[in-house]
Design an enzyme around this catalytic site. Structure first.
Site, mmCIF file in Angstrom:
data_model
loop_
_atom_site.group_PDB
_atom_site.id
_atom_site.type_symbol
_atom_site.label_atom_id
_atom_site.label_comp_id
_atom_site.label_asym_id
_atom_site.label_seq_id
_atom_site.Cartn_x
_atom_site.Cartn_y
_atom_site.Cartn_z
ATOM 1 N N ALA A 183 -40.331 -27.931 -5.047
ATOM 2 C CA ALA A 183 -41.542 -27.866 -4.219
ATOM 3 C C ALA A 183 -41.586 -29.044 -3.252
ATOM 4 C CB ALA A 183 -42.788 -27.845 -5.098
ATOM 5 N N ASP A 184 -41.232 -30.222 -3.722
ATOM 6 C CA ASP A 184 -41.155 -31.399 -2.847
ATOM 7 C C ASP A 184 -40.134 -31.191 -1.741
ATOM 8 O OD1 ASP A 184 -43.062 -33.209 -3.780
ATOM 9 O OD2 ASP A 184 -41.726 -34.041 -5.294
ATOM 10 N N LEU A 185 -38.941 -30.761 -2.117
ATOM 11 C CA LEU A 185 -37.857 -30.632 -1.141
ATOM 12 C C LEU A 185 -38.172 -29.573 -0.091
ATOM 13 C CD1 LEU A 185 -34.872 -30.888 -3.629
ATOM 14 C CD2 LEU A 185 -35.562 -32.598 -1.955
#
Length: 422
Positions: free
Chosen positions: A193-195
């Protein structure tokens, strides 16, 4: 095209970059924001990373492992930090002080983009929110990255990738089937999700810059991990929206295609991705079971999906009769998509990965050389530019303040003595 907000000498044709005219003020830390900033740096932007004096980005200490110095001892740079911060200049400024806030405002006035991932409303009390900086620089592109966005009932919650993977549906789709050993929800092996939020933020920033260059108008970009996690579920979203039934976990199998999964060979595992009936026929022919292609239960993909619990065990027994190397060689020769499941040492030893320059080495002030991962973006006319290894904390404070803000050495020394910069 309008003039850029800072002066730079034109690079020669051999050195030109896509974003060489852009300066980015990076107030982010951990992963989603730094990932976006690193993409922009790879594309040639000048990225100024702002960190807390003394501590810096949290990920600097997220180890082991740490980068080794030239004597083999650990440096202060964790591998996690190295993954998302190449190509940047690092300055250490205490933005909780009025003097530190003044420095950031002055840098923002000379930048094209500001990236931040503070909690909703946190920068407003420092006068570093979009509305405040917009008054100083109307054409500023300002990108905020949070867990849940700037509005809605969860806006003030802290956002963590792991939690968002669960909330956004990803973990309901990932992991072995509930009715099999080891079944249950599973997160991704990386902070997906961050990436992906970092990637979407990169797209948003470049779209906003294109709009600015055409109109002279800046804008605010509101990026949320949960939005991105929901958006990236792609066909699984549509499986639900078209049927009204939430998809289940299928482990290493595919919900809509059979066979499209991992199989155990006599000495390891392979992936077989038979995306059509012709590839399935070739697969079973290579396995010495051509009759499976004409079996009325398995003759088409919809029928194979319907009868997967019967077919897959038969295929699994078939695959166990050969080695991983044998299967990959024979399936590739037959035109059946397949591949190994590589560990990372095997990944970076793969001749295709090496041919694509996915491992790079850059000079580093304490390690001598830092081995890093290359960018996957391959541009013919404006190739990526690896400007520097991830910087040490405060490595470029003096240089940036002198060259960008024209601060005299005496003022820099005074700010250091007060602990406002480092």
């Amino acid at each position: 095209m309008q003039n850029t907000s800072h002066d730079k000498q034109e690079k020669s044709t051999s050195q030109k970059t896509a974003l060489g005219h852009i300066r980015v003020l990076d107030l982010t830390r951990v992963l989603a924001g730094p990932w976006c900033a690193q993409n922009l740096a790879d594309l040639g932007a000048e990225v100024i990373k702002v960190e807390r004096p003394g501590a810096g980005d949290d990920t600097r200490s997220w180890g082991p492992p740490y980068l080794k110095d030239q004597d083999g001892a650990d440096t202060s740079e964790a591998a996690y930090y190295l993954a998302a911060n190449r190509g940047k200049k690092a300055i250490a400024v205490d933005i909780s002080t009025s003097e530190g806030q003044h420095i950031i405002r002055e840098l923002a006035k000379k930048s094209d983009v500001v990236l931040e991932n503070y909690k909703v409303g946190q920068l407003k009390k420092y006068g570093l929110d979009y509305e405040s900086l917009k008054q100083l620089k109307p054409d500023l592109v300002y990108c905020s990255i949070t867990g849940f966005g700037q509005n809605g009932p969860y806006a003030h919650r802290a956002g963590y990738d792991f939690i968002v993977q669960g909330m956004g549906g990803f973990m309901s789709l990932t992991g072995e089937r509930d009715d099999l050993p080891g079944g249950g929800p599973q997160k991704a092996g990386v902070a997906i999700a961050d990436l992906m939020t970092g990637m979407y933020a990169t797209i948003g920033v470049m779209a906003a810059l294109t709009h600015r260059d055409r109109t002279g108008e800046g804008q605010y970009i509101d990026m949320a991990l949960l939005d991105v996690q929901v958006a990236m579920l792609a066909n699984m979203n549509m499986n639900y929206l078209t049927s009204g039934k939430p998809p289940k976990r299928w482990g290493n199998a595919h919900q809509n295609i059979v066979p499209y999964q991992t199989f155990a060979t006599s000495d390891g595992h392979i992936i077989v991705a038979a995306g059509n009936d012709g590839q399935y026929r070739k697969f079973v022919q290579v396995g010495g079971r051509p009759e499976l292609a004409d079996d009325p239960r398995f003759i088409s993909n919809p029928l194979r999906v319907q009868h997967r619990d019967t077919l897959v065990p038969i295929l699994a027994d078939m695959v166990k009769l050969k080695t991983k190397k044998e299967w990959i060689a024979e399936l590739e020769a037959a035109g059946v998509p397949c591949g190994p499941i590589n560990k990372l040492d095997e990944v970076f030893a793969d001749p295709q990965v090496q041919a694509r320059d996915m491992q790079i080495t850059l000079p580093h002030p304490t390690a001598g050389l830092a081995t890093l991962v290359g960018s996957p973006i391959k541009l013919s006319e404006t190739p990526v530019s690896y400007q520097a290894a991830p910087p040490l904390l405060g490595q470029d404070t003096d240089t940036v303040l002198q060259e960008v803000l024209a601060l005299p050495e005496s003022e820099i020394a005074q700010l250091k003595s007060q602990g406002i910069i480092a």
